[in-house]
Motif scaffolding. Structure first.
Motif, PDB file in Angstrom:
ATOM      1  N   TYR A 280      26.551  18.385 -39.981  1.00 31.54           N
ATOM      2  CA  TYR A 280      28.002  18.269 -39.797  1.00 31.54           C
ATOM      3  C   TYR A 280      28.785  19.155 -40.768  1.00 31.54           C
ATOM      4  O   TYR A 280      29.801  19.753 -40.381  1.00 31.54           O
ATOM      5  N   VAL A 281      28.332  19.246 -42.019  1.00 35.16           N
ATOM      6  CA  VAL A 281      29.112  20.026 -42.980  1.00 35.16           C
ATOM      7  C   VAL A 281      29.099  21.513 -42.629  1.00 35.16           C
ATOM      8  O   VAL A 281      29.956  22.269 -43.104  1.00 35.16           O
ATOM      9  N   GLN A 282      28.161  21.935 -41.799  1.00 33.33           N
ATOM     10  CA  GLN A 282      28.139  23.328 -41.351  1.00 33.33           C
ATOM     11  C   GLN A 282      28.980  23.544 -40.105  1.00 33.33           C
ATOM     12  O   GLN A 282      29.606  24.589 -39.924  1.00 33.33           O
ATOM     13  N   SER A 283      28.978  22.562 -39.221  1.00 36.13           N
ATOM     14  CA  SER A 283      29.589  22.764 -37.895  1.00 36.13           C
ATOM     15  C   SER A 283      30.825  21.910 -37.633  1.00 36.13           C
ATOM     16  O   SER A 283      31.556  22.165 -36.677  1.00 36.13           O
ATOM     17  N   ARG A 284      31.022  20.887 -38.454  1.00 41.07           N
ATOM     18  CA  ARG A 284      32.122  19.919 -38.247  1.00 41.07           C
ATOM     19  C   ARG A 284      32.056  19.270 -36.876  1.00 41.07           C
ATOM     20  O   ARG A 284      33.085  18.912 -36.280  1.00 41.07           O
ATOM     21  N   THR A 285      30.869  19.094 -36.393  1.00 38.95           N
ATOM     22  CA  THR A 285      30.643  18.384 -35.139  1.00 38.95           C
ATOM     23  C   THR A 285      29.204  17.891 -35.134  1.00 38.95           C
ATOM     24  O   THR A 285      28.394  18.288 -35.983  1.00 38.95           O
ATOM     25  N   LEU A 286      28.878  17.008 -34.207  1.00 44.65           N
ATOM     26  CA  LEU A 286      27.505  16.535 -34.041  1.00 44.65           C
ATOM     27  C   LEU A 286      27.053  16.868 -32.624  1.00 44.65           C
ATOM     28  O   LEU A 286      27.735  16.520 -31.655  1.00 44.65           O
ATOM     29  N   SER A 287      25.930  17.528 -32.509  1.00 40.44           N
ATOM     30  CA  SER A 287      25.414  17.919 -31.195  1.00 40.44           C
ATOM     31  C   SER A 287      24.349  16.941 -30.723  1.00 40.44           C
ATOM     32  O   SER A 287      23.792  16.161 -31.503  1.00 40.44           O
ATOM     33  N   THR A 288      24.047  17.012 -29.441  1.00 35.04           N
ATOM     34  CA  THR A 288      22.961  16.205 -28.878  1.00 35.04           C
ATOM     35  C   THR A 288      21.643  16.548 -29.549  1.00 35.04           C
ATOM     36  O   THR A 288      20.818  15.671 -29.813  1.00 35.04           O
ATOM     37  N   THR A 289      21.440  17.829 -29.855  1.00 34.83           N
ATOM     38  CA  THR A 289      20.203  18.260 -30.506  1.00 34.83           C
ATOM     39  C   THR A 289      20.054  17.620 -31.880  1.00 34.83           C
ATOM     40  O   THR A 289      18.980  17.116 -32.230  1.00 34.83           O
ATOM     41  N   ALA A 290      21.127  17.623 -32.672  1.00 35.30           N
ATOM     42  CA  ALA A 290      21.066  17.018 -34.002  1.00 35.30           C
ATOM     43  C   ALA A 290      20.793  15.523 -33.909  1.00 35.30           C
ATOM     44  O   ALA A 290      19.976  14.981 -34.668  1.00 35.30           O
ATOM     45  N   LEU A 291      21.457  14.844 -33.000  1.00 35.80           N
ATOM     46  CA  LEU A 291      21.240  13.409 -32.822  1.00 35.80           C
ATOM     47  C   LEU A 291      19.812  13.121 -32.370  1.00 35.80           C
ATOM     48  O   LEU A 291      19.194  12.145 -32.814  1.00 35.80           O
ATOM     49  N   ALA A 292      19.280  13.973 -31.485  1.00 36.53           N
ATOM     50  CA  ALA A 292      17.908  13.784 -31.002  1.00 36.53           C
ATOM     51  C   ALA A 292      16.906  13.965 -32.130  1.00 36.53           C
ATOM     52  O   ALA A 292      15.968  13.169 -32.286  1.00 36.53           O
ATOM     53  N   PHE A 293      17.093  14.997 -32.949  1.00 38.74           N
ATOM     54  CA  PHE A 293      16.201  15.215 -34.078  1.00 38.74           C
ATOM     55  C   PHE A 293      16.273  14.042 -35.058  1.00 38.74           C
ATOM     56  O   PHE A 293      15.244  13.581 -35.577  1.00 38.74           O
ATOM     57  N   ALA A 294      17.480  13.568 -35.341  1.00 36.46           N
ATOM     58  CA  ALA A 294      17.630  12.442 -36.266  1.00 36.46           C
ATOM     59  C   ALA A 294      16.897  11.207 -35.742  1.00 36.46           C
ATOM     60  O   ALA A 294      16.213  10.510 -36.498  1.00 36.46           O
ATOM     61  N   ALA A 295      17.030  10.948 -34.444  1.00 34.71           N
ATOM     62  CA  ALA A 295      16.351   9.795 -33.844  1.00 34.71           C
ATOM     63  C   ALA A 295      14.838   9.937 -33.949  1.00 34.71           C
ATOM     64  O   ALA A 295      14.124   8.977 -34.260  1.00 34.71           O
TER      65      ALA A 295
END
Length: 394
Positions: A155-170
């Motif tokens: 988020y600190v790089q993009s100021r948004t959350l993507s589906t890819t980031a959420l999938a990796f976190a999960a």
């Protein structure tokens, strides 16, 4: 009152404070923060370092708090470098630095960046003696902290959350939860004696290993599936191969050795994911297009998976059970399929065009393949569980 329990003076105090920096414990969350930054394009290196520093403060807080509780309160640990006062001072210092960092994130990025950093500190403070007394908190505290570290780094790089980031976190949370369950089985006797309700204490050591295997397998399968569909970068699936190889070996190892193997395998897994996210080696590669089979496309996929399902039930000696299950479900599936096709819920363009009893031939096969596959997988897993249980009791 002294800060260090062993020795006196500035050098001893600094050494005791520094002793709470544990690379093995801290590296995965810090790496997750960096991975999130890489995933987002790594356009702001200074912000990435700021987020890593904030995560470090939360991790340091967690380790000092665990030591304070486990040694000074519970008497669980044999030794600890810091006195009780030293623990409180270290906690105060790391907490102060953490919130300075959070304030910097809020000013330099926005409030969401600050909020995404907070769960790491909350988990650190509450893990002992609160979260670690129940199976969910004991298992998910550390993995969830890593998941938020990844999301915050992104988020600190993009100021948004993507589906890819959420999938990796999960995926990270699920896989690391499995490893944590295995790790907790090493302390089964002690945890049971102090009423620490880890997964192993609640369901037993054997069942805990089954739960752990299920979680790790689910995480690896998710990576493969999401890589194929393009939710995760193409090539992410290859990162699962070393981990799965080690996991197969770890199944037969005792809990302590299995934990060591799985932790190191997770490092390699995450490192390979970083490489894939950075280089995107298969970004231009499309999935194979099997529609060249024309009207036989759907039928071909059913024959493939039908053969796999049949192989599973034959190997497990469950052919009769699969046939009975498919027969019982067939009338319900037939009516459901006929109705959804009739009202236009979905269409099947790549089919032979042969209809039987008002629905495509392929749908009849589908209603046989799916329950057969389910029974085959279920019986295979039960066979593996029975084999592990027999070996454990031998």
């Amino acid at each position: 009152m002294a800060i260090a329990r062993h020795g006196s003076g500035v050098r001893a105090s600094v050494g005791a404070v520094a002793s709470q920096i544990h690379p093995v414990f801290m590296l995965p969350p810090l790496a997750a923060s960096g991975f999130g930054a890489v995933l987002a394009g790594f356009g702001a290196p200074r912000l990435a370092l700021l987020h890593v520093a904030v995560a470090f403060c939360a991790l340091y807080t967690a380790h000092v708090k665990d030591g304070l509780v486990d040694f000074h309160h519970r008497g669980e640990d044999d030794d600890h470098p810091l006195t009780r006062r030293g623990c409180h001072l270290a906690l105060a210092g790391s907490t102060a630095l953490f919130f300075v960092g959070v304030a910097a994130l809020a000013l330099r990025v926005d409030a969401v960046a600050a909020i995404l950093a907070l769960p790491g500190w909350v988990v650190a403070v509450l893990h002992a003696p609160h979260l670690d007394t129940n199976p969910f908190g004991a298992t998910l505290g550390y993995p969830v902290g890593i998941g938020f570290a990844l999301l915050g780094g992104y988020y600190v790089q993009s100021r948004t959350l993507s589906t890819t980031a959420l999938a990796f976190a999960a995926v990270f949370v699920v896989v690391l939860a499995g490893i944590k369950v295995v790790d907790d089985t090493t302390d089964y006797d002690y945890d049971r004696s102090v009423d620490k309700r880890t997964v192993a204490v609640v369901v037993g050591r054997h069942r805990a290993r089954v739960v752990a295997g299920t979680l790790m397998t689910a995480g690896m399968v998710a990576v493969v599936a999401l890589s194929v569909t393009g939710v995760l970068p193409r090539g992410s699936a290859f990162a699962t191969l070393p981990f799965l190889t080690v996991a197969v070996v770890a199944r037969r190892a005792d809990a302590e050795l299995a934990t060591m193997l799985l932790v190191r395998a997770s490092y390699l897994f995450f490192a390979l994911l970083v490489v894939v996210a950075w280089l995107r080696p298969l970004a231009g590669v499309a999935v194979p297009d099997i529609t060249v089979l024309g009207p036989y496309t759907y039928l071909a996929t059913e024959l493939l998976w039908g053969a796999a399902a049949l192989g599973l039930v034959v190997r497990a000696g469950a052919l009769r059970a699969a046939a009975r299950t498919a027969a019982v479900l067939y009338p319900f599936a037939y009516v459901w399929d006929w109705y959804t096709l009739s009202v236009g819920v979905f269409a099947i363009p790549m089919r032979t065009g042969i209809d039987l009893l008002g629905i495509p031939l392929e749908e009849h096969l589908f209603m046989l393949v799916v329950p057969t596959m389910v029974v085959g997988v279920h019986e295979t897993l039960r066979e593996l569980d029975d084999s592990d249980s027999t070996e454990e009791n031998a």
